[in-house]
Enzyme design. Structure first.
Site, PDB file in Angstrom:
ATOM      1  N   CYS B  46       0.833  -1.194   0.000  1.00 30.94           N
ATOM      2  CA  CYS B  46       0.000   0.000   0.000  1.00 30.94           C
ATOM      3  C   CYS B  46       0.876   1.255   0.000  1.00 30.94           C
ATOM      4  O   CYS B  46       1.981   1.258   0.538  1.00 30.94           O
ATOM      5  CB  CYS B  46      -0.914   0.001   1.226  1.00 30.94           C
ATOM      6  SG  CYS B  46      -2.104   1.367   1.249  1.00 30.94           S
ATOM      7  N   ASP B  48       0.355   3.783   1.687  1.00 35.22           N
ATOM      8  CA  ASP B  48       0.287   4.358   3.039  1.00 35.22           C
ATOM      9  C   ASP B  48       1.674   4.690   3.588  1.00 35.22           C
ATOM     10  O   ASP B  48       2.574   3.856   3.568  1.00 35.22           O
ATOM     11  CB  ASP B  48      -0.441   3.370   3.963  1.00 35.22           C
ATOM     12  CG  ASP B  48      -0.835   3.993   5.284  1.00 35.22           C
ATOM     13  OD1 ASP B  48       0.049   4.498   6.004  1.00 35.22           O
ATOM     14  OD2 ASP B  48      -2.040   3.985   5.598  1.00 35.22           O
ATOM     15  N   ARG B  50       2.763   4.868   6.443  1.00 34.02           N
ATOM     16  CA  ARG B  50       3.198   4.177   7.656  1.00 34.02           C
ATOM     17  C   ARG B  50       3.835   2.816   7.389  1.00 34.02           C
ATOM     18  O   ARG B  50       4.232   2.123   8.317  1.00 34.02           O
ATOM     19  CB  ARG B  50       1.996   4.033   8.607  1.00 34.02           C
ATOM     20  CG  ARG B  50       1.482   5.384   9.072  1.00 34.02           C
ATOM     21  CD  ARG B  50       0.124   5.278   9.730  1.00 34.02           C
ATOM     22  NE  ARG B  50      -0.913   4.836   8.781  1.00 34.02           N
ATOM     23  CZ  ARG B  50      -2.174   4.622   9.114  1.00 34.02           C
ATOM     24  NH1 ARG B  50      -2.556   4.786  10.353  1.00 34.02           N
ATOM     25  NH2 ARG B  50      -3.048   4.234   8.207  1.00 34.02           N
ATOM     26  N   HIS B 102      -2.618  -4.250   5.064  1.00 35.28           N
ATOM     27  CA  HIS B 102      -2.352  -3.780   6.430  1.00 35.28           C
ATOM     28  C   HIS B 102      -3.624  -3.412   7.174  1.00 35.28           C
ATOM     29  O   HIS B 102      -4.664  -3.154   6.559  1.00 35.28           O
ATOM     30  CB  HIS B 102      -1.387  -2.593   6.413  1.00 35.28           C
ATOM     31  CG  HIS B 102      -1.939  -1.338   5.810  1.00 35.28           C
ATOM     32  ND1 HIS B 102      -2.391  -0.275   6.557  1.00 35.28           N
ATOM     33  CD2 HIS B 102      -2.121  -0.970   4.512  1.00 35.28           C
ATOM     34  CE1 HIS B 102      -2.803   0.692   5.754  1.00 35.28           C
ATOM     35  NE2 HIS B 102      -2.655   0.305   4.508  1.00 35.28           N
ATOM     36  N   CYS B 105      -6.291   0.324   7.251  1.00 43.74           N
ATOM     37  CA  CYS B 105      -6.128   0.751   5.849  1.00 43.74           C
ATOM     38  C   CYS B 105      -7.288   1.667   5.443  1.00 43.74           C
ATOM     39  O   CYS B 105      -8.453   1.271   5.506  1.00 43.74           O
ATOM     40  CB  CYS B 105      -6.059  -0.460   4.922  1.00 43.74           C
ATOM     41  SG  CYS B 105      -5.846  -0.021   3.179  1.00 43.74           S
TER      42      CYS B 105
END
Lengths: 239, 215
Positions: B46, B48, B50, B102, B105
């Protein structure tokens, strides 16, 4: 016969090696969690509250250019899209949805396109060969060459020409990002995001800022690609 | 390090530190990566912020070939991820493909509902929304929004693995040189990478993590 007997042993060795490399990742992950928690017990609690990165990074899938590492940024600081040769085709739903989400939902302040010298994707794109499914993707790089044909053809040194094509490909990706409604509208309303073009040099690990003039580029494309205002300005619906 | 208020200068300062550390402490790594790449792993994850794959796996430049998009969605007709897979499996010849979803999400959360996120994101997330409709009865049984989104994130990983299994270049590499496919789930609150197996749910998770994921 001797060869046949060796084959399974050879295969076992490979499979053991692969298993180790696989386990290493999980071991490393546990070590990383320990060290992070030691230096900041709240680190994961903060991350689980949500993300608010200031940067969107669009770079190459190449294993040698890990976004966070080369920028010295931690988990939570940069939203990342990586594909072959850091391309931003305007009809590609994948990269367009990344830009849209980063700009309209995360409100990133900077968008960085980061290429790198000795890029295999750019090299492959200029190879006169049929590369199957890669053809349509890499054709965008041939288009960059065509747009800057006079400049590139005037460079006699092959290595210098290849380096310059890598830089120009980054510039075109920046331009494509600026063509999106999401970026134009957000910039008009909020004065962000700003788009930057970089090239990473594998020889010394340094980033070179191509110093793209964002304002001038935005003005330059507006004659043809202006999407800053749409009839109803449906928030977050276009790109 | 000088503290800079400008978020852009901060990155270039961060890069200077990265380059200096590499030059001083690992000159051989720098020399090696300048020559070429031979990563073991293709990571499909992803976008993302993080989940920086190289950081969370404590790996080094050159270890992991990477594609990251919104909610790590893989569809056979997406030319962007397809060209990454083709290049990584066919040319770079990675030995493993890891699909990593994850918890927490945003894409999975959005796909649990039908809110209008705009034409682009609606279209991109549709395969995940379709997956939600397909597994409605299972998801309905879960009690919290978090648990539902986490399970949808897992189902999305399994769906991506199916897409990979149908990819001709992946099939060829699996048959000819033992390429393997792996489904992972990264749990943000714990920072923990979990292995997903055959449609089952977070099998290697610690009791604490399982408790949280199921809550």
């Amino acid at each position: 016969m001797a060869e046949q007997q060796q084959q399974p042993k050879h295969k076992r060795t490979i499979s053991r090696y692969l298993q180790q490399s696989h386990e290493r990742i999980f071991e490393n992950n546990r070590k990383w969690v320990e060290s992070k928690t030691r230096s900041d017990p709240e680190f994961f609690a903060k991350l689980s509250a949500g993300q608010s990165p200031e940067y969107l990074y669009i770079g190459c899938a190449d294993s040698r250019v890990p976004a966070n590492e080369i920028m010295g940024l931690d988990a939570g600081e940069v939203f990342v899209h990586r594909n072959i040769a850091n391309m931003v085709p305007n009809t590609d739903l994948n990269v367009m949805s990344v830009i849209n989400y980063a700009v309209r939902h995360l409100h990133v302040k900077h968008i960085v396109v980061c290429g790198h010298y000795t890029c295999g994707g750019v090299k492959a794109a200029m190879t006169p060969a049929d590369l199957g499914i890669l053809n349509p993707w890499l054709r965008g790089i041939r288009d960059v060459y065509r747009l800057h044909e006079a400049e590139l053809d005037a460079i006699p040194d092959e290595k210098a020409k290849y380096d310059r094509l890598i830089e120009l490909n980054v510039v075109e990706s920046c331009r494509n990002i600026i063509k999106t409604a999401a970026v134009q509208q957000s910039y008009q309303d909020n004065q962000y995001p700003i788009v930057h073009g970089w090239v990473f040099d594998l020889k010394d690990g340094l980033l070179k800022d191509l110093k793209i003039d964002f304002e001038a580029m935005l003005e330059g494309i507006k004659k043809i690609y202006n999407l800053a205002s749409s009839p109803d300005r449906r928030a977050s619906t276009t790109d | 390090m000088t503290v800079t208020t400008n978020s852009f200068d901060r990155i270039l300062a961060g890069n200077a530190i990265f380059a200096r550390r590499l030059t001083l402490r690992e000159p051989e790594l720098l020399a090696k990566t300048a020559k070429g790449q031979a990563p073991e792993v293709l990571w499909l994850g992803c976008a993302d912020s993080r989940i920086p794959e190289t950081t969370i796996c404590d790996c080094k430049p050159g270890d992991i070939f990477v594609h990251r998009n919104i909610a790590n969605i893989l569809t056979p007709d997406d030319i962007n991820s397809a060209s990454v897979i083709e290049y990584a499996v066919g040319f770079v010849k990675v030995n493993r493909v890891m699909v990593c979803g994850h918890t927490k999400c945003g894409g999975a959360n959005a796909a649990m509902g039908d809110d209008d996120l705009g034409d682009i994101l609606n279209t991109w997330l549709e395969p995940m929304r379709a997956l939600r409709r397909q597994h409605k009865s299972e998801l309905d049984k879960l009690l919290t929004a978090d648990a539902k989104a986490n399970r949808l994130a897992e189902l999305n990983v399994f769906r991506s693995l199916e897409v990979l299994k149908q990819n001709p270049i992946v099939q060829k590499a699996m048959a000819e040189r033992g390429l393997t496919l792996h489904g992972l789930l990264y749990d943000i609150p714990a920072g923990e990478l979990l292995v997903l197996e055959d449609g089952k749910t977070h099998v290697t998770a610690t009791t604490e993590t399982q408790h949280r994921l199921n809550r």
